[in-house]
Scaffold this active site. Structure first.
Site, PDB file in Angstrom:
ATOM      1  N   MET A 116       8.774  10.534  30.940  1.00  0.00           N
ATOM      2  CA  MET A 116       7.557  11.122  31.503  1.00  0.00           C
ATOM      3  C   MET A 116       6.327  10.350  31.018  1.00  0.00           C
ATOM      4  O   MET A 116       5.480   9.933  31.796  1.00  0.00           O
ATOM      5  CB  MET A 116       7.402  12.578  31.023  1.00  0.00           C
ATOM      6  CG  MET A 116       8.555  13.476  31.351  1.00  0.00           C
ATOM      7  SD  MET A 116       8.395  14.057  33.019  1.00  0.00           S
ATOM      8  CE  MET A 116      10.067  14.466  33.403  1.00  0.00           C
ATOM      9  N   THR A 117       6.239  10.202  29.693  1.00  0.00           N
ATOM     10  CA  THR A 117       5.024   9.667  29.074  1.00  0.00           C
ATOM     11  C   THR A 117       4.775   8.212  29.468  1.00  0.00           C
ATOM     12  O   THR A 117       5.703   7.414  29.556  1.00  0.00           O
ATOM     13  CB  THR A 117       5.147   9.764  27.536  1.00  0.00           C
ATOM     14  OG1 THR A 117       5.480  11.113  27.198  1.00  0.00           O
ATOM     15  CG2 THR A 117       3.867   9.370  26.843  1.00  0.00           C
ATOM     16  N   GLU A 118       3.507   7.906  29.695  1.00  0.00           N
ATOM     17  CA  GLU A 118       3.096   6.528  30.005  1.00  0.00           C
ATOM     18  C   GLU A 118       2.060   6.080  28.985  1.00  0.00           C
ATOM     19  O   GLU A 118       1.459   6.925  28.311  1.00  0.00           O
ATOM     20  CB  GLU A 118       2.478   6.483  31.410  1.00  0.00           C
ATOM     21  CG  GLU A 118       3.453   6.926  32.475  1.00  0.00           C
ATOM     22  CD  GLU A 118       2.929   6.709  33.890  1.00  0.00           C
ATOM     23  OE1 GLU A 118       1.746   6.330  34.052  1.00  0.00           O
ATOM     24  OE2 GLU A 118       3.725   6.922  34.816  1.00  0.00           O
ATOM     25  N   SER A 123      -0.299  13.739  27.195  1.00  0.00           N
ATOM     26  CA  SER A 123      -0.583  15.171  27.356  1.00  0.00           C
ATOM     27  C   SER A 123      -0.971  15.477  28.800  1.00  0.00           C
ATOM     28  O   SER A 123      -0.595  16.509  29.352  1.00  0.00           O
ATOM     29  CB  SER A 123      -1.736  15.580  26.435  1.00  0.00           C
ATOM     30  OG  SER A 123      -1.455  15.237  25.107  1.00  0.00           O
ATOM     31  N   ALA A 169      -1.063  16.324  40.695  1.00  0.00           N
ATOM     32  CA  ALA A 169       0.250  16.893  40.384  1.00  0.00           C
ATOM     33  C   ALA A 169       1.134  17.011  41.627  1.00  0.00           C
ATOM     34  O   ALA A 169       2.353  16.831  41.553  1.00  0.00           O
ATOM     35  CB  ALA A 169       0.071  18.258  39.738  1.00  0.00           C
ATOM     36  N   GLU A 232      13.088  22.431  27.004  1.00  0.00           N
ATOM     37  CA  GLU A 232      12.737  21.255  26.198  1.00  0.00           C
ATOM     38  C   GLU A 232      12.007  21.681  24.919  1.00  0.00           C
ATOM     39  O   GLU A 232      12.336  21.241  23.818  1.00  0.00           O
ATOM     40  CB  GLU A 232      11.851  20.342  27.052  1.00  0.00           C
ATOM     41  CG  GLU A 232      11.450  19.055  26.383  1.00  0.00           C
ATOM     42  CD  GLU A 232      10.632  18.162  27.327  1.00  0.00           C
ATOM     43  OE1 GLU A 232      10.852  18.218  28.550  1.00  0.00           O
ATOM     44  OE2 GLU A 232       9.772  17.432  26.825  1.00  0.00           O
ATOM     45  N   ARG A 258      16.814  20.900 -12.057  1.00  0.00           N
ATOM     46  CA  ARG A 258      15.760  20.150 -12.758  1.00  0.00           C
ATOM     47  C   ARG A 258      15.109  21.038 -13.822  1.00  0.00           C
ATOM     48  O   ARG A 258      14.700  22.170 -13.528  1.00  0.00           O
ATOM     49  CB  ARG A 258      14.698  19.711 -11.744  1.00  0.00           C
ATOM     50  CG  ARG A 258      13.508  19.003 -12.342  1.00  0.00           C
ATOM     51  CD  ARG A 258      13.855  17.609 -12.779  1.00  0.00           C
ATOM     52  NE  ARG A 258      12.704  16.900 -13.323  1.00  0.00           N
ATOM     53  CZ  ARG A 258      12.792  15.731 -13.935  1.00  0.00           C
ATOM     54  NH1 ARG A 258      13.976  15.141 -14.080  1.00  0.00           N
ATOM     55  NH2 ARG A 258      11.713  15.139 -14.396  1.00  0.00           N
ATOM     56  N   GLN A 269       7.160  30.652 -11.898  1.00  0.00           N
ATOM     57  CA  GLN A 269       6.773  31.627 -10.873  1.00  0.00           C
ATOM     58  C   GLN A 269       6.037  31.016  -9.681  1.00  0.00           C
ATOM     59  O   GLN A 269       6.293  31.375  -8.530  1.00  0.00           O
ATOM     60  CB  GLN A 269       5.916  32.729 -11.498  1.00  0.00           C
ATOM     61  CG  GLN A 269       5.758  33.910 -10.554  1.00  0.00           C
ATOM     62  CD  GLN A 269       4.890  35.005 -11.129  1.00  0.00           C
ATOM     63  OE1 GLN A 269       3.809  34.748 -11.652  1.00  0.00           O
ATOM     64  NE2 GLN A 269       5.360  36.231 -11.052  1.00  0.00           N
TER      65      GLN A 269
END
Ligand SMILES: Cc1cc2nc3c(=O)[nH]c(=O)nc-3n(C[C@H](O)[C@H](O)[C@H](O)COP(=O)(O)OP(=O)(O)OC[C@H]3O[C@@H](n4cnc5c(N)ncnc54)[C@H](O)[C@@H]3O)c2cc1C
Length: 375
Positions: A116-118, A123, A169, A232, A258, A269
Site C-alpha cells: 500500500m505505502t508509497e 498515512s 479514494a 490487519e 540478579r 519495592q
C-alpha cells in the site's frame, strides 16, 4: 493444547535459525513451509481452499504465543503473509484467484505481501500515485511502493493502484501482481530493528498485469482496505501484546536472579511496583483484545476497538521494553541480551499498519464527532 503446538513449532523451527536470520535480514523459505505443515498459514481460510476454517481467535493465539518467544521478525513475516496479503484474498478474491493464489498461500508454495505505502503516501493513502491503466486485457502499472514486509521474498503482491488517477479514494483498486513480472523490481531496506523481517522498496515499471488479477471491483480498493484494516490492526495488536508478555517473562526471570545490596532486585519495592503496573496494563489491553477478536469472529464491526488496540498495544510494547530494559541495568544494553533486541524491535509498532497519531485521529472522530466507519 494449541499453545503447546505453537511452542513446539517455535522450538523446532524458529529458535535454531533465528540468530542467522537476524544477521541475514530474512527468514528461510523453509520457515514458511514448516508453518504451512503445522496448518498455521490457513487458520481462517475455508477447507475448500486447503485451510482450517477456524475463527479469528485461533489467529490471535497463534500470533500472541509466537511473539511471546521474543522473535518479532519471523512472527511479523507470518502476519504479513496471512493477515495482510491473504486476508485480502480471503475476503475479496474470486474463485479463480483463490485457486491460483490463496490455496497456494496456505501451503507456502506462494508467499504474499501487501503493498500500500508509497514514498509519498503512507498515512494518507488516498494520495497514492501508482497508476494502472487498462490496455486491452492488461493493466500497465507504473509507480513505486516502500516499506513492504516480505517485499523481497514474496511471490505475489496485493498492490493498491489508481485505475482512475483523476479521482481520490474512488479511483483506488487492488491488483494481485506476480513478483516475477517484467518491470517489477525490489530493493531490500536496512532497518533499526526486526532485522529478520524482510522489508523492501518495490519498483513498478510498465508492469503488465492481466485483468483477471483485479481483486474485486475497479474503484472499490478503498472499501476493501477499510474492511481488511480491522484484521490487519488487530493482528499487530496480537503481536504486540504477545511481545509484551515475552518481555515481562524475560524480566521476571532476570530480577529474581540478579542481586544488589544483598538481595534479589525482585525484592526492591520500586521495581516490584513498576512491574505490577505494567502487568496490569498488559492484562487490561489483553482483555479488550480478546473481546474485540471475538466480535470480529462474529462478523461485527470493530473499527473503534481495533484502532484502540493497535494504539494501546504498540505504545505499551514500547513502554514495556523501555521500562524492563532499565531493570537489566548495563546488561540490558548488551546485544547478547534479548531485551536489547526487543527494545529495537518495539519501535516499529507505533508506525506500521497505521501510526499512533492516525489511530488517535480515528478514535477521536468516532468518539467526539460521532462518525461511524461501517466496514
Ligand atoms: C518495518 C515496516 C514495515 C512496514 N510494512 C508495510 C507493509 O507490509 N505494507 C505497507 O503497505 N506498508 C508497510 N509499512 C508502512 C507503514 O504502514 C507506514 O510507514 C505508515 O503508515 C506511516 O506512513 P509514512 O511512513 O508515509 O509516514 P507519514 O504518513 O509521512 O507520517 C509521518 C508522521 O506524520 C504523522 N501524521 C501523518 N498524518 C497525520 C495526521 N493526519 N494527524 C496526525 N499525525 C499525522 C504520522 O503519524 C507520522 O508520525 C511498513 C513500515 C515499516 C516501518
Amino acid at each position: 493444547m494449541f499453545r503447546d503446538t505453537i511452542d513446539g513449532f517455535v522450538q523446532n523451527h524458529m529458535t535454531p535459525d533465528f540468530e542467522k536470520w537476524e544477521k541475514e535480514g530474512k527468514v528461510d523459505r523453509a520457515f514458511f513451509k514448516a508453518a504451512a505443515e503445522y496448518g498455521f498459514l490457513g487458520l481462517t481460510v475455508g477447507e475448500q481452499h486447503g485451510g482450517m476454517g477456524l475463527d479469528d481467535m485461533y489467529s490471535l493465539v497463534l500470533l500472541e504465543q509466537m511473539a511471546r518467544h521474543n522473535m518479532f521478525g519471523p512472527a511479523l513475516g507470518i502476519c504479513a503473509h496471512s493477515y495482510l496479503a491473504m486476508n485480502y484474498l480471503n475476503h475479496a478474491a474470486n474463485e479463480d484467484q483463490k485457486q491460483r493464489y490463496l490455496a497456494l498461500s496456505v501451503t507456502a508454495e506462494k508467499i504474499g505481501c501487501l503493498a500500500m505505502t508509497e514514498p509519498g503516501a503512507g498515512s494518507d493513502l488516498a494520495a497514492l500515485r501508482t497508476t494502472a491503466i487498462k490496455q486491452g486485457d492488461h493493466y500497465i502499472v507504473n509507480g513505486s511502493k516502500t516499506f513492504i514486509t516480505n517485499g523481497v521474498y514474496a511471490d505475489y503482491a496485493v498492490v493498491a493502484v489508481k485505475t482512475d488517477p483523476n479521482v481520490g479514494a474512488a479511483g483506488v483498486s487492488l491488483l494481485i501482481i506476480d513478483c516475477n513480472s517484467e518491470g517489477y523490481t525490489t530493493t531490500k531496506l536496512n532497518k533499526l530493528g526486526i532485522r529478520s523481517s524482510d522489508t523492501a522498496e518495490i519498483g513498478l515499471n510498465n508492469v503488465k498485469v492481466p485483468v483477471e488479477n483485479l481483486l474485486g471491483e475497479e474503484g472499490k480498493g478503498f472499501y476493501y482496505m477499510m474492511e481488511s484494516l480491522q484484521t490487519e490492526r488487530l493482528s499487530v495488536a496480537w503481536l504486540c501484546v504477545g511481545s509484551c508478555l515475552g518481555v515481562m517473562d524475560l524480566t521476571l526471570e532476570y530480577i529474581k536472579s540478579r542481586e544488589a545490596f544483598g538481595k534479589p532486585i525482585a525484592k526492591i519495592q520500586v521495581l516490584r511496583h513498576k512491574l505490577a503496573e505494567l502487568q496490569t496494563e498488559i492484562d487490561c489491553t489483553r482483555a479488550l483484545m480478546y473481546l474485540a477478536t471475538q466480535r470480529l469472529a462474529k462478523g461485527q464491526n470493530v473499527v473503534k476497538e481495533a484502532s484502540m488496540l493497535k494504539l494501546k498495544s504498540a505504545e505499551l510494547f514500547k513502554t514495556v521494553t523501555d521500562e524492563c530494559l532499565q531493570m537489566f541495568g548495563g546488561y540490558g544494553y548488551m546485544e547478547e541480551y534479548k531485551i536489547a533486541r526487543a527494545y529495537r524491535d518495539a519501535r516499529v509498532g507505533t508506525i506500521l499498519a497505521g501510526s499512533s497519531e492516525i489511530m488517535r485521529e480515528i478514535i477521536a472522530k468516532m468518539y467526539i464527532d460521532g462518525i461511524e466507519y461501517n466496514k
